[in-house]
Design an enzyme around this catalytic site. Sequence first.
Site, PDB file in Angstrom:
ATOM      1  CE  LYS A  94      -1.627  25.831 -18.532  1.00 19.84           C
ATOM      2  NZ  LYS A  94      -1.746  24.731 -17.526  1.00 19.84           N
ATOM      3  N   GLY A 116       3.458  19.528 -24.417  1.00 27.42           N
ATOM      4  CA  GLY A 116       2.112  18.959 -24.405  1.00 27.42           C
ATOM      5  C   GLY A 116       1.845  18.224 -25.696  1.00 27.42           C
ATOM      6  CB  SER A 117      -1.274  17.037 -27.184  1.00 27.07           C
ATOM      7  OG  SER A 117      -2.037  18.211 -27.230  1.00 27.07           O
ATOM      8  CB  CYS A 123       6.510  13.066 -24.441  1.00 30.56           C
ATOM      9  SG  CYS A 123       7.951  13.644 -23.570  1.00 30.56           S
ATOM     10  CG  ASN A 145       3.964  14.190 -18.807  1.00 34.00           C
ATOM     11  OD1 ASN A 145       4.109  15.405 -18.649  1.00 34.00           O
ATOM     12  ND2 ASN A 145       4.533  13.537 -19.794  1.00 34.00           N
ATOM     13  N   PRO A 174       0.730  22.609 -14.502  1.00 27.53           N
ATOM     14  CG  PRO A 174       1.222  20.396 -14.053  1.00 27.53           C
ATOM     15  CD  PRO A 174       1.868  21.719 -14.244  1.00 27.53           C
ATOM     16  CD  GLU A 175      -4.316  24.521 -15.314  1.00 29.74           C
ATOM     17  OE1 GLU A 175      -4.028  23.588 -16.089  1.00 29.74           O
ATOM     18  OE2 GLU A 175      -3.877  25.688 -15.478  1.00 29.74           O
ATOM     19  CD  GLU A 232       8.967  17.363 -24.841  1.00 29.81           C
ATOM     20  OE1 GLU A 232       8.488  16.512 -25.621  1.00 29.81           O
ATOM     21  OE2 GLU A 232       8.791  17.345 -23.618  1.00 29.81           O
TER      22      GLU A 232
HETATM   23  P1  NAD Z   1      -4.444  18.183 -24.109  1.00 28.80           P
HETATM   24  O1  NAD Z   1      -4.016  18.162 -25.504  1.00 28.80           O
HETATM   25  O2  NAD Z   1      -5.762  18.778 -23.753  1.00 28.80           O
HETATM   26  O3  NAD Z   1      -3.380  18.961 -23.196  1.00 28.80           O
HETATM   27  C1  NAD Z   1      -2.011  18.701 -23.211  1.00 28.80           C
HETATM   28  C2  NAD Z   1      -1.334  19.774 -22.354  1.00 28.80           C
HETATM   29  O4  NAD Z   1      -1.508  21.036 -22.962  1.00 28.80           O
HETATM   30  C3  NAD Z   1      -1.928  19.931 -20.965  1.00 28.80           C
HETATM   31  O5  NAD Z   1      -0.882  20.184 -20.062  1.00 28.80           O
HETATM   32  C4  NAD Z   1      -2.865  21.132 -21.075  1.00 28.80           C
HETATM   33  O6  NAD Z   1      -2.971  21.851 -19.873  1.00 28.80           O
HETATM   34  C5  NAD Z   1      -2.186  21.962 -22.116  1.00 28.80           C
HETATM   35  N1  NAD Z   1      -3.097  22.702 -22.965  1.00 28.80           N
HETATM   36  C6  NAD Z   1      -4.199  22.244 -23.581  1.00 28.80           C
HETATM   37  N2  NAD Z   1      -4.763  23.201 -24.331  1.00 28.80           N
HETATM   38  C7  NAD Z   1      -3.993  24.307 -24.183  1.00 28.80           C
HETATM   39  C8  NAD Z   1      -4.028  25.618 -24.720  1.00 28.80           C
HETATM   40  N3  NAD Z   1      -4.951  26.001 -25.599  1.00 28.80           N
HETATM   41  N4  NAD Z   1      -3.070  26.481 -24.333  1.00 28.80           N
HETATM   42  C9  NAD Z   1      -2.095  26.118 -23.480  1.00 28.80           C
HETATM   43  N5  NAD Z   1      -1.998  24.898 -22.955  1.00 28.80           N
HETATM   44  C10 NAD Z   1      -2.923  23.988 -23.314  1.00 28.80           C
HETATM   45  O7  NAD Z   1      -4.378  16.723 -23.609  1.00 28.80           O
HETATM   46  P2  NAD Z   1      -4.388  16.073 -22.186  1.00 28.80           P
HETATM   47  O8  NAD Z   1      -5.545  15.168 -22.117  1.00 28.80           O
HETATM   48  O9  NAD Z   1      -4.176  17.028 -21.055  1.00 28.80           O
HETATM   49  O10 NAD Z   1      -3.032  15.275 -22.317  1.00 28.80           O
HETATM   50  C11 NAD Z   1      -2.954  14.156 -23.155  1.00 28.80           C
HETATM   51  C12 NAD Z   1      -2.187  14.395 -24.412  1.00 28.80           C
HETATM   52  O11 NAD Z   1      -1.235  15.420 -24.253  1.00 28.80           O
HETATM   53  C13 NAD Z   1      -1.424  13.144 -24.718  1.00 28.80           C
HETATM   54  O12 NAD Z   1      -2.048  12.453 -25.754  1.00 28.80           O
HETATM   55  C14 NAD Z   1      -0.055  13.592 -25.070  1.00 28.80           C
HETATM   56  O13 NAD Z   1       0.104  13.563 -26.455  1.00 28.80           O
HETATM   57  C15 NAD Z   1       0.037  15.009 -24.690  1.00 28.80           C
HETATM   58  N6  NAD Z   1       1.009  15.324 -23.638  1.00 28.80           N
HETATM   59  C16 NAD Z   1       2.322  15.362 -23.995  1.00 28.80           C
HETATM   60  C17 NAD Z   1       3.256  15.669 -23.045  1.00 28.80           C
HETATM   61  C18 NAD Z   1       4.711  15.719 -23.391  1.00 28.80           C
HETATM   62  O14 NAD Z   1       5.529  15.535 -22.515  1.00 28.80           O
HETATM   63  N7  NAD Z   1       5.073  16.028 -24.639  1.00 28.80           N
HETATM   64  C19 NAD Z   1       2.874  15.935 -21.743  1.00 28.80           C
HETATM   65  C20 NAD Z   1       1.516  15.902 -21.408  1.00 28.80           C
HETATM   66  C21 NAD Z   1       0.589  15.609 -22.381  1.00 28.80           C
END
Ligand code: NAD
Length: 483
Positions: free
Chosen positions: A180, A233-234, A289, A157, A182-183, A255
């Site tokens: 790593k 991430g999530s 976020c 994001n 984002p792809e 975070e």
């Molecule tokens: P996702 O849960 O699949 O991935 C979220 C992020 O984590 C991505 O950048 C992904 O590359 C990374 N990721 C996923 N599985 C991983 C693993 N096993 N090991 C390491 N990295 C991993 O979801 P998504 O569809 O890519 O993103 C949407 C959700 O992610 C949203 O609902 C939001 O909650 C969350 N998100 C939060 C932030 C933040 O700033 N806190 C940023 C991006 C996404």
Amino acid sequence: MTLPSHTTRDVDLFIDGAWTNGAGDKWLDNHNPATLDVIGRVAVATEADLERAARAASRAFTTWSRTPPLERSNILRRAAALFRDRAEDISRAMTVEQGKPLSESRLEAELAAQIIDWFAEEGRRTYGRIVPSRHPDIQQHVIQVPVGPVASFAPWNFPLTQVARKISAALASGCSVIIKPPEEAPVCTSELARCFVDAGVPRGVVNVVYGVPSEISSYLIPHPAIKKISFTGSVPVGKQLASLAGLHMKRTTMELGGHAPVIVTASADLEGAAKSIVLAKYANCGQVCISPTRFLIDDSVYDEFTAAFLEQVKSIKVGDGLAPDTKMGPLNNERRLAAMQRLVTDASEQGATILAGGERLDEPGFFFQPTVIADLNRNSALMNEEPFGPIAILLSYRDLDEAIAESNRLPFGLAAYAFSDSAKDISRITAGVETGMLGINHTAIAYAETPFGGVKDSGYGSDGGLEALRGYLQPELVTIATH
Ligand code: NAD
């Protein structure tokens, strides 16, 4: 380096001081979310690549951790200067692959440069302390030691600020890093990494890997060379990674997601609040976020605030991020588009009122209308799940305690906002809302010098400010008998 939407470009890994397409010669496609065109490919790291990166980071740590902070600072400052020189091309690349409007990409690039500069400076101040001892012939020094090679995972994001935060905090404190990025945004992030390389960061200190996120994290987190994990991430993924890190006793900065409440009291400047909060809500298509999400409005001003809010929403022009009049770009990926459709359908089925938007645009890209929903049932998915998209939820409250209780109802605790001219209400909100960051009467809560992080399921540790550096340093007591 410019990446117009019609050209393609491949992105390599960067391991042990060299760009490489990886041992497996496997690639993932990179898409433009506004057109769905394939605009290039990104190399997929294999276990052999990750092993090389871990060894390189480990070797490099021994010298980088002993490099004087001023020297490290000068290299970081050069990286920031190079990045500023290249920012226009990098911003365009980010818009093409991530989707946000070019004006937002430019702002993000400037913020990323400020982040690098800030850590360059603050890394010179990783002071220890002297603890007065109980005996005249004993000295007690507490020194701050870099924790070691770090594995960092940055999301799609905010590709530039997140990668800038993670690389610069690690480097400023004397750690080496495998990042790593984002792809979904590989061109802009690899170009950012290139600025560190061109600025003179020694071989192995920064390594950049892309690929299958779960494969990379499950290889690097348990790896003995890696001493710290930083993830943005999530919540579900964060919990998974934190558990794995815990098994191996690795320190972490997490975070994670949020579901930010916004309390609007009767005394607020409603017009001003609507203007600033709508900008914040729909920035980056709501994929933020700290995005304002649950609006809790005093019922005596609910109609007035809602009218002002909808008036602002009407003026948002949705389109390709490169078009000069675009105010909101597409969602970044198909997962988000599907999530928006599911959340809106669920809300409608539960009797909610769609006050604006609610549908995807009749275009090939991942476009979704700026959406405002009222009369939501507490059990609906939107009231419990982070939307991470352009959806605002409007709710009314009768007394402030009810609004504070609703703010705290969810397991998230990242950001919260309040608009009020009452000192008493502000003080009750400040004391009552469980959050890592609270913006009162404005929404600018993410600067390089301020802490950035949450409480509860939103994670722990900080990605900003002095607190971020502390996460990369370990206090060590050295006590010396001088007799
Ligand atoms: P996702 O849960 O699949 O991935 C979220 C992020 O984590 C991505 O950048 C992904 O590359 C990374 N990721 C996923 N599985 C991983 C693993 N096993 N090991 C390491 N990295 C991993 O979801 P998504 O569809 O890519 O993103 C949407 C959700 O992610 C949203 O609902 C939001 O909650 C969350 N998100 C939060 C932030 C933040 O700033 N806190 C940023 C991006 C996404």
